[in-house]
Design an enzyme around this catalytic site. Structure first.
Site, mmCIF file in Angstrom:
data_model
loop_
_atom_site.group_PDB
_atom_site.id
_atom_site.type_symbol
_atom_site.label_atom_id
_atom_site.label_comp_id
_atom_site.label_asym_id
_atom_site.label_seq_id
_atom_site.Cartn_x
_atom_site.Cartn_y
_atom_site.Cartn_z
ATOM 1 N N ASP A 33 0.146 2.872 -4.606
ATOM 2 C CA ASP A 33 0.282 1.435 -4.365
ATOM 3 C C ASP A 33 -0.520 0.669 -5.420
ATOM 4 O O ASP A 33 -1.623 1.068 -5.794
ATOM 5 C CB ASP A 33 -0.227 1.089 -2.956
ATOM 6 C CG ASP A 33 0.228 -0.288 -2.502
ATOM 7 O OD1 ASP A 33 1.050 -0.355 -1.566
ATOM 8 O OD2 ASP A 33 -0.224 -1.296 -3.083
ATOM 9 N N ASN A 91 6.432 -0.766 7.471
ATOM 10 C CA ASN A 91 6.715 -2.095 7.989
ATOM 11 C C ASN A 91 8.217 -2.339 7.945
ATOM 12 O O ASN A 91 8.875 -2.037 6.941
ATOM 13 C CB ASN A 91 5.979 -3.147 7.153
ATOM 14 C CG ASN A 91 4.486 -3.035 7.305
ATOM 15 O OD1 ASN A 91 3.988 -2.892 8.418
ATOM 16 N ND2 ASN A 91 3.756 -3.079 6.202
ATOM 17 N N HIS A 104 9.882 2.030 2.545
ATOM 18 C CA HIS A 104 8.707 2.724 2.021
ATOM 19 C C HIS A 104 7.782 3.049 3.176
ATOM 20 O O HIS A 104 7.598 2.243 4.087
ATOM 21 C CB HIS A 104 7.965 1.905 0.966
ATOM 22 C CG HIS A 104 7.684 0.492 1.351
ATOM 23 N ND1 HIS A 104 8.673 -0.473 1.371
ATOM 24 C CD2 HIS A 104 6.541 -0.137 1.721
ATOM 25 C CE1 HIS A 104 8.138 -1.635 1.743
ATOM 26 N NE2 HIS A 104 6.851 -1.451 1.978
#
Ligand code: 5GP
Length: 120
Positions: A33, A91, A104
């Site tokens: 990330d 999410n 993801h």
């Protein structure tokens, strides 16, 4: 929701934007990330055009699903996180604040992470 081929992870998959790759196979790409929330913070994405876990779980092939789940576990093991533990989360949509509309899973670890959610 229809898939937006101009989302940032689609651009990473096409090689238009660089990433710090952690893992790749025929169906899966994983990379660090850009704004890590912990010592280990890897994003694991399918190579197919799926907006979210909701979309993927409804439409992906059994092979894609198996590859994705196995890749997530392998990455956790390869990072040495199996014994101390780690967290995976994805999410999905507005209420979860999904920012990038390509499925993801966040794989986060390397420190004590605390409770998953603060009190409502
Ligand atoms: P979401 O809120 O959609 O679950 O998480 C999106 C994640 O993508 C965020 O943690 C954010 O830091 C990460 N991200 C956004 N743009 C980029 C990028 O260009 N490269 C990488 N490696 N991560 C990104």
């Amino acid at each position: 929701m229809s898939y937006d081929p101009n989302n940032i992870f689609a651009k990473i998959l096409r090689g238009e934007i660089p990433c710090d790759k952690v893992y790749e196979d025929d169906h899966v790409l994983a990379f660090n990330d850009i704004e890590p929330q912990a010592p280990n913070h890897v994003l694991v994405i399918p190579k197919g055009a799926y907006c979210s876990f909701d979309d993927f779980s409804a439409k992906a092939s059994a092979e894609e699903i198996a590859s994705y789940i196995r890749a997530i576990g392998k990455i956790g093991r390869d990072l040495g996180l199996s014994s101390c533990g780690y967290r995976i989360l994805s999410n999905i949509g507005q209420d979860a604040n999904q920012e990038v509309p390509h499925l993801h899973v966040h794989l986060v670890g390397g420190k004590r992470l605390g409770r998953m959610l603060s009190s409502a």
